[in-house]
Design a protein around this motif. Structure first.
Motif, PDB file in Angstrom:
ATOM      1  N   ILE A   1      89.466  71.793  38.953  1.00 21.89           N
ATOM      2  CA  ILE A   1      89.694  70.348  38.937  1.00 21.89           C
ATOM      3  C   ILE A   1      90.178  69.898  37.565  1.00 21.89           C
ATOM      4  CG2 ILE A   1      88.544  68.101  39.092  1.00 21.89           C
ATOM      5  CD1 ILE A   1      86.752  69.344  41.250  1.00 21.89           C
ATOM      6  N   SER A   2      89.610  70.467  36.519  1.00 21.74           N
ATOM      7  CA  SER A   2      90.020  70.139  35.157  1.00 21.74           C
ATOM      8  C   SER A   2      91.487  70.495  34.924  1.00 21.74           C
ATOM      9  CB  SER A   2      89.129  70.885  34.157  1.00 21.74           C
ATOM     10  OG  SER A   2      89.593  70.711  32.842  1.00 21.74           O
ATOM     11  N   ILE A   3      91.910  71.643  35.412  1.00 21.32           N
ATOM     12  CA  ILE A   3      93.304  72.072  35.241  1.00 21.32           C
ATOM     13  C   ILE A   3      94.241  71.131  35.983  1.00 21.32           C
ATOM     14  CG2 ILE A   3      94.935  73.911  35.783  1.00 21.32           C
ATOM     15  CD1 ILE A   3      92.669  75.905  35.273  1.00 21.32           C
ATOM     16  N   LEU A   4      93.863  70.734  37.187  1.00 17.53           N
ATOM     17  CA  LEU A   4      94.682  69.797  37.957  1.00 17.53           C
ATOM     18  C   LEU A   4      94.839  68.474  37.206  1.00 17.53           C
ATOM     19  CD1 LEU A   4      96.119  68.857  40.544  1.00 17.53           C
ATOM     20  CD2 LEU A   4      93.870  68.246  41.466  1.00 17.53           C
ATOM     21  N   GLN A   5      93.763  67.962  36.656  1.00 13.85           N
ATOM     22  CA  GLN A   5      93.822  66.721  35.896  1.00 13.85           C
ATOM     23  C   GLN A   5      94.703  66.868  34.661  1.00 13.85           C
ATOM     24  OE1 GLN A   5      89.621  66.220  35.218  1.00 13.85           O
ATOM     25  NE2 GLN A   5      89.396  64.797  36.929  1.00 13.85           N
ATOM     26  N   THR A   6      94.607  68.011  34.007  1.00 12.49           N
ATOM     27  CA  THR A   6      95.398  68.233  32.790  1.00 12.49           C
ATOM     28  C   THR A   6      96.890  68.253  33.084  1.00 12.49           C
ATOM     29  OG1 THR A   6      93.587  69.512  31.813  1.00 12.49           O
ATOM     30  CG2 THR A   6      95.767  69.773  30.840  1.00 12.49           C
ATOM     31  N   TYR A   7      97.290  68.936  34.155  1.00 14.97           N
ATOM     32  CA  TYR A   7      98.713  68.987  34.494  1.00 14.97           C
ATOM     33  C   TYR A   7      99.227  67.611  34.914  1.00 14.97           C
ATOM     34  CZ  TYR A   7      99.675  73.956  34.031  1.00 14.97           C
ATOM     35  OH  TYR A   7      99.900  75.220  33.519  1.00 14.97           O
TER      36      TYR A   7
ATOM     37  N   VAL B   1     100.500  77.721  29.174  1.00 14.03           N
ATOM     38  CA  VAL B   1      99.233  77.075  28.844  1.00 14.03           C
ATOM     39  C   VAL B   1      98.170  77.276  29.926  1.00 14.03           C
ATOM     40  CG1 VAL B   1      99.646  74.817  29.949  1.00 14.03           C
ATOM     41  CG2 VAL B   1      98.321  74.943  27.828  1.00 14.03           C
ATOM     42  N   LEU B   2      98.569  77.722  31.105  1.00 15.41           N
ATOM     43  CA  LEU B   2      97.606  77.866  32.204  1.00 15.41           C
ATOM     44  C   LEU B   2      96.425  78.779  31.863  1.00 15.41           C
ATOM     45  CD1 LEU B   2      96.685  77.282  35.065  1.00 15.41           C
ATOM     46  CD2 LEU B   2      98.234  79.072  35.876  1.00 15.41           C
ATOM     47  N   PRO B   3      96.652  80.008  31.334  1.00 14.66           N
ATOM     48  CA  PRO B   3      95.489  80.830  30.970  1.00 14.66           C
ATOM     49  C   PRO B   3      94.609  80.179  29.912  1.00 14.66           C
ATOM     50  CG  PRO B   3      97.494  82.156  31.028  1.00 14.66           C
ATOM     51  CD  PRO B   3      97.918  80.731  31.117  1.00 14.66           C
ATOM     52  N   ALA B   4      95.221  79.461  28.963  1.00 15.14           N
ATOM     53  CA  ALA B   4      94.432  78.774  27.934  1.00 15.14           C
ATOM     54  C   ALA B   4      93.577  77.679  28.548  1.00 15.14           C
ATOM     55  CB  ALA B   4      95.364  78.197  26.869  1.00 15.14           C
ATOM     56  N   LEU B   5      94.129  76.969  29.527  1.00 15.56           N
ATOM     57  CA  LEU B   5      93.360  75.918  30.207  1.00 15.56           C
ATOM     58  C   LEU B   5      92.197  76.510  30.985  1.00 15.56           C
ATOM     59  CD1 LEU B   5      96.221  73.600  31.529  1.00 15.56           C
ATOM     60  CD2 LEU B   5      94.725  73.214  29.563  1.00 15.56           C
ATOM     61  N   VAL B   6      92.410  77.684  31.558  1.00 19.42           N
ATOM     62  CA  VAL B   6      91.329  78.349  32.302  1.00 19.42           C
ATOM     63  C   VAL B   6      90.195  78.727  31.360  1.00 19.42           C
ATOM     64  CG1 VAL B   6      90.708  80.399  33.638  1.00 19.42           C
ATOM     65  CG2 VAL B   6      92.844  79.200  34.127  1.00 19.42           C
ATOM     66  N   VAL B   7      90.538  79.362  30.233  1.00 19.97           N
ATOM     67  CA  VAL B   7      89.515  79.792  29.275  1.00 19.97           C
ATOM     68  C   VAL B   7      88.781  78.593  28.689  1.00 19.97           C
ATOM     69  CG1 VAL B   7      89.117  80.984  27.091  1.00 19.97           C
ATOM     70  CG2 VAL B   7      90.749  81.922  28.736  1.00 19.97           C
TER      71      VAL B   7
END
Length: 263
Positions: free
Chosen positions: A119-125, A146-152
């Motif tokens: 959910i956090s990744i969706l909001q960030t994008y 940036v996707l792997p960084a957002l996951v970590v």
């Protein structure tokens, strides 16, 4: 393995449905960083000068600088929002029902963490898309890198929220935790100012910011947005996430943590 995947699917689906039904949560997640981007950054654009520091190859505007920090802000507030929902679920009894599952408790908590991170990744994008509409241009490949960084970063900050939820006994105490956790982590980081700017004011303040796990999460996102790898930031973020996750598992252990104390 099949039961574990079913549990993961069910927990992620439950959190996704809760997020979809709480439209105000999605709007708030976008409005908060946009206010900082469009109002706060505009006021500080002329007052704050920025030198050329990695990963930037040229001078940048202040709006461009704080975008990674605002991405981190979304993950930070989402992690705290997740901890709030955990406290609510525990008070309503649904959390205890979940933890009585025959599956390992650590796996159930980790599934909840993965759902929060998604959910956090969706909001960030969504925020990055709105920022691009307002003229904040980033390298095209950076949106993928940036996707792997957002996951970590999302897992680390979500694990922090998970650990805090094991310590908060009542929903009313959550506001106090936000004041003593979220705001110091955000303001004592590189989300708004670079470390060299902090050092001009106070060496001690600069050292505190350098030790802040949120600083490393922001720098991991910052470098990834420009297609660059920041090894030290990744290492410190993973280390902090591991510690927070260990504290969360300990807190939810009925033999030692909060559930035993509440009886």
């Amino acid at each position: 393995m099949n039961a574990a995947l079913i549990a993961l699917r069910a927990i992620v689906l439950r959190e996704a449905l809760r997020f979809v039904r709480q439209r105000g949560r999605f709007v708030a997640a976008l409005v908060r960083p946009l206010i900082w981007l469009l109002v706060f950054a505009a006021g500080f654009r002329a007052a704050l000068g920025l030198s050329i520091t990695p990963p930037y190859q040229t001078y940048i505007t202040y709006e461009v600088y704080i975008v990674p920090g605002l991405c981190g802000m979304i993950a930070l507030f989402n992690g705290m929002q997740s901890s709030l929902s955990l406290v609510y679920d525990r008070e309503m009894g649904s959390m205890r029902l979940l933890l009585t599952s025959p599956l390992p408790r650590w796996w159930l908590l980790f599934c909840r963490l993965l759902a929060s991170t998604a959910i956090s990744i969706l909001q960030t994008y969504c925020f990055l898309a709105v920022a691009a509409a307002f003229g904040i241009q980033l390298p095209v490949w950076g949106y993928v890198a940036v996707l792997p960084a957002l996951v970590v970063a999302g897992i680390m900050l979500g694990a922090l929220g998970l650990a805090l939820s094991s310590l908060i006994r009542q929903l009313e105490n959550f506001a106090g935790v936000m004041n003593f956790v979220i705001f110091p982590m955000f303001f004592l980081s590189t989300a708004l100012y670079p470390l060299w700017k902090m050092a001009e004011s106070s060496t001690l303040l600069r050292d505190i910011c350098a030790l802040n796990p949120f600083t490393h999460a922001v720098e991991l996102i910052r470098f990834a947005l420009y297609g660059q790898f920041n090894g030290p930031a990744l290492g410190w973020t993973v280390l902090a996430g591991t510690v927070f996750l260990g504290l969360a598992f300990w807190g939810y252990d009925p033999a030692r943590g909060l559930l035993r104390r509440k009886g």
